[in-house]
Write an enzyme that holds these catalytic residues in place. Structure first.
Site, PDB file in Angstrom:
ATOM      1  N   ARG A   1     -10.053  14.850  12.416  1.00 36.64           N
ATOM      2  CA  ARG A   1      -9.905  16.087  11.319  1.00 36.64           C
ATOM      3  C   ARG A   1     -11.163  16.695  11.122  1.00 36.64           C
ATOM      4  O   ARG A   1     -12.311  16.060  11.331  1.00 36.64           O
ATOM      5  CB  ARG A   1      -9.430  15.159  10.063  1.00 36.64           C
ATOM      6  CG  ARG A   1      -8.009  14.375  10.176  1.00 36.64           C
ATOM      7  CD  ARG A   1      -7.618  13.624   8.883  1.00 36.64           C
ATOM      8  NE  ARG A   1      -6.812  12.738   8.857  1.00 36.64           N
ATOM      9  CZ  ARG A   1      -6.803  11.635   8.335  1.00 36.64           C
ATOM     10  NH1 ARG A   1      -7.879  11.184   7.465  1.00 36.64           N
ATOM     11  NH2 ARG A   1      -5.973  10.877   8.475  1.00 36.64           N
TER      12      ARG A   1
ATOM     13  N   ARG B   1       0.961  -1.275  -0.002  1.00 37.48           N
ATOM     14  CA  ARG B   1      -0.055  -0.104  -0.109  1.00 37.48           C
ATOM     15  C   ARG B   1       0.738   1.257   0.101  1.00 37.48           C
ATOM     16  O   ARG B   1       1.745   1.328   0.918  1.00 37.48           O
ATOM     17  CB  ARG B   1      -0.956  -0.020   1.280  1.00 37.48           C
ATOM     18  CG  ARG B   1      -1.877   1.377   1.424  1.00 37.48           C
ATOM     19  CD  ARG B   1      -2.284   1.414   2.645  1.00 37.48           C
ATOM     20  NE  ARG B   1      -3.269   2.667   2.701  1.00 37.48           N
ATOM     21  CZ  ARG B   1      -3.421   3.473   3.727  1.00 37.48           C
ATOM     22  NH1 ARG B   1      -2.668   3.141   4.822  1.00 37.48           N
ATOM     23  NH2 ARG B   1      -4.162   4.562   3.538  1.00 37.48           N
TER      24      ARG B   1
END
Length: 402
Positions: A243, A93
């Site tokens: 976030r 990844r």
């Protein structure tokens, strides 16, 4: 017989997640995690799926090279070592591939150089991804190493969706544009949703809602992403665990000029001290729902803000697609928080959206519909499987040459 196994590695700054899969039947042979790399309290947890036996090793693991050597040893203990002739490739990844990487890529020196060149736009992720790739290459230099990029699924976005409305020369010079993230999840879930509907991906328009601690939405038309909520970084878009998601950019100028905050302090604020955590002190949706049930108004407001942003993106992507066949909820919150799914769709009946309360309350590991039979748009819960997606893309690439 050609080798059919793929080892998937997800190297973080202080951790390595791994899975070994056999692509003949897409079965998992082993899964594991090395965490707290570089500390005295490092831990490796490994499970061999054939027997279900789990082993744990505690003690210092100095760096990623030592971590991957430890992974190789525990795999070898189960007869699944990296020297196995059945291992076809290692899939990695990689968070950021920019516009250069639009599909899985066999790693060579040029690829490593480009991933390194993208560090300024992915300073937390690409360095760790690089360490994992280089370490794996050193352990098995003869084996194909394949990089699968979180951003590649979103490179099909039209320029009208991918560009910010700022000076194009400055944007191009500094590669400022909307890249999007969670691409392997959005790719997997959009295809799995089409399969659930009994159709080919090319026939289906899907809004995918990847709701975990990090959260993103995508509009997928006929198997191709045409818009997504995250941008240059994973900060843009939905309200997340820590976030902020979308904010007026002038908030930053205000905090500098009026609040006297440094850029590093604002970075920390928006990425680590905002979202659900910033609103109510918790970023675990289960805890937030418990607090709501006890009458906690701070938790209720945090939940309402989260849902409000989610509804806005559902509506926006409905408009972008023009026709929507399905909305798919996935990832930790999307798969497990029935209250989030119900609230996100509530009031959108005029768009053909509805949730069946009984179906929505069911928990399961398989893709399933939670909309009533009469609903014009299917609402689905589709467990994501990013490791399988990485393995599938990796094997599709290297299997051609085996």
């Amino acid at each position: 017989m050609s080798p059919t196994r793929v080892l998937v590695l997800n190297s973080g700054s202080s951790s390595v997640k791994y899975q070994l899969l056999d692509m003949r039947d897409r079965s998992r042979l082993a899964v594991g995690l090395v965490e707290r790399i570089g500390e005295q309290t490092s831990r490796l947890t490994h499970t061999a799926l054939a027997t279900g036996a789990t082993r744990e090793q505690n003690g210092p693991i100095a760096d990623h090279q030592a971590a991957l050597k430890a992974v190789a040893e525990v795999l070898a203990h189960d007869g699944l070592g990296l020297d196995s002739p059945e291992l076809a490739a290692i899939g990695h990844r990689v968070v950021h591939g920019g516009m250069f990487f639009t599909e899985p890529t066999v790693v060579d020196d040029a690829v490593l150089t480009e991933i390194e060149r993208l560090i300024p736009v992915a300073p937390l992720h690409n360095p760790a991804n690089l360490i994992g790739i280089r370490t794996a290459m050193a352990l098995r230099p003869d084996l194909p190493q394949v990089a699968v990029f979180d951003t590649s699924f979103h490179t099909t976005m039209p320029e009208s969706a991918a560009r910010y409305a700022i000076d194009t020369k400055i944007a191009d010079r500094h590669r400022v544009r909307r890249y999007g993230f969670h691409g392997t999840s959005h790719a997997y879930v959009s295809r799995a949703t089409a399969k659930l509907l009994g159709k080919a991906p090319e026939e289906v328009n899907v809004i995918v809602l990847h709701l975990g601690n990090g959260a993103s939405a995508s509009a997928v038309r006929g198997g191709r992403c045409v818009d997504t909520s995250m941008g240059l970084t994973p900060l843009e878009g939905l309200v997340m665990g820590t976030r902020s998601g979308d904010v007026d950019p002038a908030v930053i100028f205000h905090l500098v000029r009026v609040g006297g905050m440094s850029m590093d302090e604002i970075d920390t604020l928006l990425n680590k001290r905002s979202g659900l955590f910033g609103l109510c002190g918790d970023n675990d949706m289960r805890e937030i729902r418990r607090r709501i049930d006890e009458g906690d108004e701070e938790a209720r407001l945090a939940f309402d803000i989260y849902i409000h942003r989610l509804k806005k993106y559902i509506g926006a992507y409905y408009a972008v697609l023009g026709r929507v066949d399905a909305i798919a909820f996935t990832a930790g919150v999307g798969e497990n928080a029935a209250s989030v799914r119900e609230a996100a769709v509530a009031g959108l009946e005029e768009l053909g959206l509805a949730v069946d309360g009984r179906l929505n309350a069911v928990h399961g590991d398989e893709p399933r519909l939670i909309s009533p039979a009469h609903a014009r748009v299917a609402v689905a819960v589709v467990p994501t499987d990013e490791e399988l997606e990485i393995a599938t893309q990796t094997y599709a690439l290297v299997g051609k040459s085996n």
